[in-house]
Design a protein around this motif. Structure first.
Motif, short mmCIF file in Angstrom:
data_model
loop_
_atom_site.label_atom_id
_atom_site.label_comp_id
_atom_site.label_asym_id
_atom_site.label_seq_id
_atom_site.Cartn_x
_atom_site.Cartn_y
_atom_site.Cartn_z
N GLY A 34 43.58 58.60 -22.79
CA GLY A 34 43.38 59.87 -22.11
C GLY A 34 42.21 60.66 -22.63
N ILE A 35 42.09 61.87 -22.15
CA ILE A 35 40.99 62.76 -22.50
C ILE A 35 41.58 64.12 -22.88
CG2 ILE A 35 40.64 63.54 -20.13
CD1 ILE A 35 37.64 63.50 -20.64
N GLU A 36 40.93 64.80 -23.80
CA GLU A 36 41.41 66.13 -24.21
C GLU A 36 41.30 67.10 -23.04
OE1 GLU A 36 39.46 67.68 -27.59
OE2 GLU A 36 39.78 65.89 -28.79
N PHE A 37 42.21 68.05 -23.01
CA PHE A 37 42.22 69.01 -21.91
C PHE A 37 40.97 69.88 -21.91
CE2 PHE A 37 43.26 73.20 -20.17
CZ PHE A 37 43.56 72.82 -18.87
N SER A 38 40.52 70.30 -23.09
CA SER A 38 39.33 71.18 -23.14
C SER A 38 38.09 70.46 -22.63
CB SER A 38 39.11 71.69 -24.57
OG SER A 38 38.83 70.60 -25.43
N LEU A 39 37.94 69.20 -22.95
CA LEU A 39 36.79 68.43 -22.46
C LEU A 39 36.91 68.21 -20.95
CD1 LEU A 39 34.19 66.90 -22.98
CD2 LEU A 39 35.57 64.89 -23.52
N PHE A 40 38.11 67.91 -20.50
CA PHE A 40 38.33 67.74 -19.07
C PHE A 40 38.03 69.03 -18.31
CE2 PHE A 40 41.20 68.03 -15.40
CZ PHE A 40 40.74 66.95 -14.67
N PHE A 41 38.43 70.16 -18.86
CA PHE A 41 38.18 71.46 -18.24
C PHE A 41 36.68 71.73 -18.15
CE2 PHE A 41 37.83 76.14 -18.54
CZ PHE A 41 38.46 76.46 -17.34
N LEU A 43 34.28 69.48 -18.05
CA LEU A 43 33.69 68.58 -17.06
C LEU A 43 33.99 69.04 -15.63
CD1 LEU A 43 34.38 65.10 -18.70
CD2 LEU A 43 32.21 66.31 -18.53
N VAL A 44 35.18 69.58 -15.42
CA VAL A 44 35.50 70.12 -14.10
C VAL A 44 34.62 71.33 -13.80
CG1 VAL A 44 37.29 71.33 -12.79
CG2 VAL A 44 37.85 69.24 -14.02
N GLY A 50 27.84 72.22 -10.17
CA GLY A 50 26.98 71.37 -9.35
C GLY A 50 27.30 71.47 -7.88
N VAL A 51 28.58 71.50 -7.55
CA VAL A 51 28.99 71.65 -6.15
C VAL A 51 28.51 73.00 -5.61
CG1 VAL A 51 31.00 71.96 -4.64
CG2 VAL A 51 30.95 70.08 -6.28
N GLY A 52 28.59 74.04 -6.42
CA GLY A 52 28.12 75.35 -5.99
C GLY A 52 26.62 75.37 -5.70
#
Length: 148
Positions: A34-41, A43-44, A50-52
């Motif tokens: 898995g991946i840490e939540f802070s890193l995942f956050f 990246l999101v 980028g989408v913006g």
């Protein structure tokens, strides 16, 4: 190609790079456990940023690529802020209330609301991105400055 068009392409490319980079980093940094939540956050957030950027710039893409521009003409006043970074020149149309800002410095004799000029501003058809401008003397219609 002028600075404003390059700035548009930089916004679009930056958005695409942020989206692709966030997805690639997610799969590269993700391990089997898995991946840490802070890193995942983070990246999101990078992906949403980028989408913006793409969401902001994509509607004007067809106008920039096909050089489908609109020109606004009329009496305007020129404001120049020498202290701002980067230096910008602002054109205000008194009759319509339109406002355009450029990353440029026009060498004019006088600035401010008391000095009228005739301005021709070229923008995308949806008026989201400024392309170029020309400033004429109000009385003689002599070209004083062009950003082209």
């Amino acid at each position: 190609m002028n600075e404003e068009v390059l700035f548009y392409y930089a916004i679009l490319a930056g958005g695409i790079i942020c989206m692709v980079l966030s997805v690639l980093l997610y799969f590269w940094l993700r391990e089997d456990n898995g991946i840490e939540f802070s890193l995942f956050f983070r990246l999101v957030l990078l992906c949403l940023f980028g989408v913006g950027l793409v969401w902001y710039s994509a509607p004007s893409l067809k106008y920039v690529v096909y050089h489908d521009y609109a020109t606004t003409k009329g009496v305007c006043t020129v404001e120049y802020n020498d202290e701002s970074k980067p230096r910008t020149i602002d054109l205000y149309y008194d009759e319509t209330g339109d406002y355009f800002s450029f990353l440029d410095r026009a060498e004019l004799g006088a600035y401010g609301p008391d000095v009228p000029y005739t301005c021709h501003v070229t923008t995308t058809k949806d008026h989201e991105f400024e392309i170029s401008y020309r400033i004429y003397d109000f009385k003689t219609d002599k070209l004083l400055y062009s950003s082209e």
